[in-house]
Design a protein around this motif. Structure first.
Motif, PDB file in Angstrom:
ATOM      1  N   THR A   1       1.206  -1.218   0.084  1.00  0.00           N
ATOM      2  CA  THR A   1       0.665  -0.044   0.246  1.00  0.00           C
ATOM      3  C   THR A   1       1.032   1.395   0.147  1.00  0.00           C
ATOM      4  O   THR A   1      -0.110   2.338  -0.386  1.00  0.00           O
TER       5      THR A   1
ATOM      6  N   ASP B   1       0.711   1.593  -3.918  1.00  0.00           N
ATOM      7  CA  ASP B   1      -0.316   1.638  -4.246  1.00  0.00           C
ATOM      8  C   ASP B   1      -0.530   3.630  -3.636  1.00  0.00           C
ATOM      9  O   ASP B   1      -0.795   3.844  -4.713  1.00  0.00           O
ATOM     10  N   THR B   2      -0.263   4.687  -3.070  1.00  0.00           N
ATOM     11  CA  THR B   2      -0.478   5.649  -2.526  1.00  0.00           C
ATOM     12  C   THR B   2       0.932   6.589  -3.185  1.00  0.00           C
ATOM     13  O   THR B   2       0.735   7.496  -2.933  1.00  0.00           O
TER      14      THR B   2
ATOM     15  N   ASP C   1      -4.236  11.815  -0.687  1.00  0.00           N
ATOM     16  CA  ASP C   1      -3.506  11.058   1.374  1.00  0.00           C
ATOM     17  C   ASP C   1      -3.585  12.686   1.625  1.00  0.00           C
ATOM     18  O   ASP C   1      -3.143  13.002   1.616  1.00  0.00           O
TER      19      ASP C   1
ATOM     20  N   ARG D   1       0.243  12.961  -3.615  1.00  0.00           N
ATOM     21  CA  ARG D   1       0.362  11.191  -3.128  1.00  0.00           C
ATOM     22  C   ARG D   1      -1.174  10.663  -2.987  1.00  0.00           C
ATOM     23  O   ARG D   1      -1.826  11.407  -2.360  1.00  0.00           O
ATOM     24  N   GLY D   2      -1.557   9.134  -3.154  1.00  0.00           N
ATOM     25  CA  GLY D   2      -3.316   8.576  -2.611  1.00  0.00           C
ATOM     26  C   GLY D   2      -3.411   7.784  -3.930  1.00  0.00           C
ATOM     27  O   GLY D   2      -2.681   7.224  -4.222  1.00  0.00           O
ATOM     28  N   LEU D   3      -4.683   7.062  -2.598  1.00  0.00           N
ATOM     29  CA  LEU D   3      -4.735   5.541  -3.927  1.00  0.00           C
ATOM     30  C   LEU D   3      -5.473   6.300  -4.871  1.00  0.00           C
ATOM     31  O   LEU D   3      -6.934   7.382  -5.159  1.00  0.00           O
TER      32      LEU D   3
ATOM     33  N   PRO E   1      -5.092  12.200  -7.500  1.00  0.00           N
ATOM     34  CA  PRO E   1      -5.178  10.769  -7.007  1.00  0.00           C
ATOM     35  C   PRO E   1      -7.001  11.015  -7.231  1.00  0.00           C
ATOM     36  O   PRO E   1      -7.886  11.875  -6.756  1.00  0.00           O
TER      37      PRO E   1
ATOM     38  N   SER F   1      -8.004   2.165 -10.741  1.00  0.00           N
ATOM     39  CA  SER F   1      -6.702   2.479  -9.247  1.00  0.00           C
ATOM     40  C   SER F   1      -6.841   0.722  -9.494  1.00  0.00           C
ATOM     41  O   SER F   1      -7.562   0.042  -9.816  1.00  0.00           O
TER      42      SER F   1
END
Ligand SMILES: [Zn+2]
Length: 297
Positions: A115, A118-119, A143, A151-153, A139, A199
């Protein structure tokens, strides 16, 4: 420490220790950025051992470890953890224990970036978007600890030229590595696509964020019947569901190129490889031959 490899006489290359390569990997995907339930970092390895060859793969399974042995790799970096929930045994009677035994017997270290990859910026979903020539805008789930909002999912992306859902699905099927599943489509296949949320891996929990982003298509993996049918019924959103492994594999190439760049900067004598072995668990696909399965013609 060893200078001047035999195949590059005169060059002043330095063979890094595992601890140095791990520090490079940690600079790309810091362990503290992983989810609290995740199990990332070094699973097997002696920090003092030399590393000349690295193999990147999605899954730490026996097939991949055997490939690492054959290649003469000293370090295997995978996206998925070997032990996510901990264990009380690494006996070779269990398939995960056998992986540990094979790694240690062959002096191969294992490091996991899950993870936290991932981010990352760039991360797993950037690689997925890049494979499909999608322009990343932001994203999907930023995040909150990142002041720059990079950053982030997942990622929200734009297409340079609109395509239909069917054309985008065909592009995904062509550009992602081949799997038995291919790419499944939900929604209107002829609808025009300008914006896409992507994603890598299981995207089942992201429907609310996808709806809030107002995109035309959501490309991910592991979508289930109820969330998928509800998402399509509530909005004009179309869904593309690819094999979990295929949506994460492009990250291996991105990650390998990132490590290569660091290696060049340090003048390391390091060779970086990406496994092309398909480790998606689904190995065959039978297309339906009747319009309604089970119903008489
Ligand atoms: Zn995954």
């Amino acid at each position: 420490m060893r200078y001047g490899p035999a195949d590059r006489p005169g060059s002043l290359c330095y063979v890094p220790r595992l601890s140095e390569v791990i520090a490079a990997l940690e600079s790309l995907w810091p362990a503290e950025r992983a989810e609290s339930w995740d199990a990332v970092g070094t699973v097997v390895g002696d920090p003092e051992q030399e590393v000349t060859r690295v193999l990147f793969a999605v899954d730490p399974v026996q097939e991949i470890v055997d490939e690492a042995v054959k290649l003469g790799a000293d370090l295997l970096v995978t996206h998925h953890p070997l032990y996510l929930r901990g264990t009380t045994t690494v006996a070779a009677t269990h398939f995960k224990g056998r992986v540990v035994h094979t790694l240690i017997k062959n002096d191969i270290a294992l490091h996991v970036a899950h993870t936290n990859a991932d981010t990352a910026d760039p991360g797993v979903s950037d690689a997925l978007a890049g494979a499909l020539d999608l322009r990343v805008v932001r994203p999907l789930v930023p995040d909150p600890t990142d002041p720059e909002g990079r950053r982030g999912l997942g990622r929200v992306c734009e297409l340079d030229h609109p395509l239909t859902v069917r054309e985008l699905a065909e592009r995904a099927a062509q550009r992602l590595p081949a799997t038995a599943q291919g790419v499944r489509v939900a929604g209107d296949a002829e609808a025009v696509v300008r914006t896409v949320a992507v994603s890598g891996g299981s995207g089942d929990s992201l429907f609310e964020d996808v709806r809030a982003a107002g995109v035309d298509v959501f490309l991910t993996a592991d979508l289930r019947h109820h969330p998928a049918s509800e998402a399509v019924a509530q909005s004009p959103l179309a869904l593309l569901d690819a094999a979990h492994w295929a949506t994460e594999w492009p990250w291996c190439e991105l990650a390998a190129s990132q490590l290569d760049e660091i290696s060049d900067r340090h003048g390391w004598d390091l060779r970086v490889h990406v496994s092309k072995t398909v480790t998606d668990p689904w190995t065959a696909h039978a297309a339906s031959t009747t319009k309604t399965a089970g119903a008489p013609n």
